[in-house]
Design a protein around this motif. Structure first.
Motif, PDB file in Angstrom:
ATOM      1  N   HIS A   1       0.826  -1.204   0.000  1.00 10.66           N
ATOM      2  CA  HIS A   1       0.000   0.000   0.000  1.00 10.66           C
ATOM      3  C   HIS A   1       0.861   1.254   0.000  1.00 10.66           C
ATOM      4  O   HIS A   1       2.063   1.195   0.264  1.00 10.66           O
ATOM      5  CB  HIS A   1      -0.963   0.033   1.194  1.00 10.66           C
ATOM      6  CG  HIS A   1      -0.290   0.078   2.536  1.00 10.66           C
ATOM      7  ND1 HIS A   1      -0.047  -1.050   3.289  1.00 10.66           N
ATOM      8  CD2 HIS A   1       0.197   1.117   3.279  1.00 10.66           C
ATOM      9  CE1 HIS A   1       0.539  -0.713   4.423  1.00 10.66           C
ATOM     10  NE2 HIS A   1       0.713   0.608   4.451  1.00 10.66           N
TER      11      HIS A   1
ATOM     12  N   GLU B   1      -3.607   3.564   2.048  1.00  8.59           N
ATOM     13  CA  GLU B   1      -3.867   3.571   3.491  1.00  8.59           C
ATOM     14  C   GLU B   1      -4.015   5.022   3.931  1.00  8.59           C
ATOM     15  O   GLU B   1      -3.045   5.782   3.914  1.00  8.59           O
ATOM     16  CB  GLU B   1      -2.697   2.915   4.239  1.00  8.59           C
ATOM     17  CG  GLU B   1      -2.865   2.948   5.758  1.00  8.59           C
ATOM     18  CD  GLU B   1      -1.633   2.422   6.494  1.00  8.59           C
ATOM     19  OE1 GLU B   1      -1.810   1.592   7.386  1.00  8.59           O
ATOM     20  OE2 GLU B   1      -0.500   2.830   6.156  1.00  8.59           O
TER      21      GLU B   1
ATOM     22  N   HIS C   1       4.140   7.332   3.313  1.00 11.54           N
ATOM     23  CA  HIS C   1       5.076   6.203   3.229  1.00 11.54           C
ATOM     24  C   HIS C   1       4.628   5.231   2.151  1.00 11.54           C
ATOM     25  O   HIS C   1       3.504   5.316   1.664  1.00 11.54           O
ATOM     26  CB  HIS C   1       5.186   5.482   4.584  1.00 11.54           C
ATOM     27  CG  HIS C   1       3.923   4.808   5.053  1.00 11.54           C
ATOM     28  ND1 HIS C   1       2.973   5.442   5.830  1.00 11.54           N
ATOM     29  CD2 HIS C   1       3.453   3.553   4.862  1.00 11.54           C
ATOM     30  CE1 HIS C   1       1.982   4.591   6.102  1.00 11.54           C
ATOM     31  NE2 HIS C   1       2.249   3.439   5.518  1.00 11.54           N
TER      32      HIS C   1
ATOM     33  N   GLU D   1       7.862   1.369   4.811  1.00 14.76           N
ATOM     34  CA  GLU D   1       7.307   0.376   5.732  1.00 14.76           C
ATOM     35  C   GLU D   1       7.542  -0.999   5.114  1.00 14.76           C
ATOM     36  O   GLU D   1       7.285  -1.192   3.929  1.00 14.76           O
ATOM     37  CB  GLU D   1       5.796   0.627   5.901  1.00 14.76           C
ATOM     38  CG  GLU D   1       5.113  -0.390   6.812  1.00 14.76           C
ATOM     39  CD  GLU D   1       3.607  -0.124   6.976  1.00 14.76           C
ATOM     40  OE1 GLU D   1       3.049   0.718   6.244  1.00 14.76           O
ATOM     41  OE2 GLU D   1       2.999  -0.787   7.832  1.00 14.76           O
TER      42      GLU D   1
HETATM   43 CO    CO Z   1       1.248   1.633   6.186  1.00  9.85          CO
END
Ligand code: CO
Length: 140
Positions: A7, A55, A80, A131
């Motif tokens: 994501h 997200e 991110h 991430e």
């Molecule tokens: Co995330």
């Protein structure tokens, strides 16, 4: 080695406003319910796309990790990117061995997908907060 893009994280001052943008303007049809993650200091909500997810993250509480980001980017913005890895501990150790700074002292947290995640500092990632998330369903 990184796997699928899971994501893209987008910080927003209002998940409701962002959901309106993604559904009414961009035409997304599948959006998850807004969910509180008090330990991470965020509200999250996922917009499902055919090949990935967005997200949406909104501050939760007074010590949210995205408060400073929103102070700099009041309308929100890309926060991110999240890549899947087979083994979060192996990925964490590999990042550290290569000199990257893993946030939270390298201790994985359980992310919104219910699997362990780590964050790698943008200073070591070409300016992008990365991430890494253990593949959902992958054994460890
Ligand atoms: Co995330």
């Amino acid at each position: 080695m990184i796997g699928r893009l899971n994501h893209v994280g987008v910080a927003t001052p209002s998940i409701e406003e962002s959901v309106r943008l993604y559904t009414e303007v961009l035409g997304a049809t599948k959006v998850t319910a807004k969910k509180a993650m008090p330990e991470q200091g965020v509200w999250v909500c996922f917009v499902d796309l055919p090949n990935s997810q967005i997200e949406l993250i909104e501050p939760y509480g007074d010590n949210s990790p995205i408060t400073a980001f929103l102070a700099k980017n009041p309308k929100g913005g890309q926060h991110h990117v999240c890549f899947e890895v087979k083994d979060i501990i192996a990925a964490r150790d590999d990042m550290k061995a290569k000199g990257a700074t893993v946030l939270n002292n390298g201790v994985p947290r359980i992310g919104a997908h219910g699997v362990p995640v780590i964050f790698v500092h943008p200073k070591d990632m070409g300016g992008v907060l990365v991430e890494l998330m253990q593949e959902p369903g992958a054994a460890h």
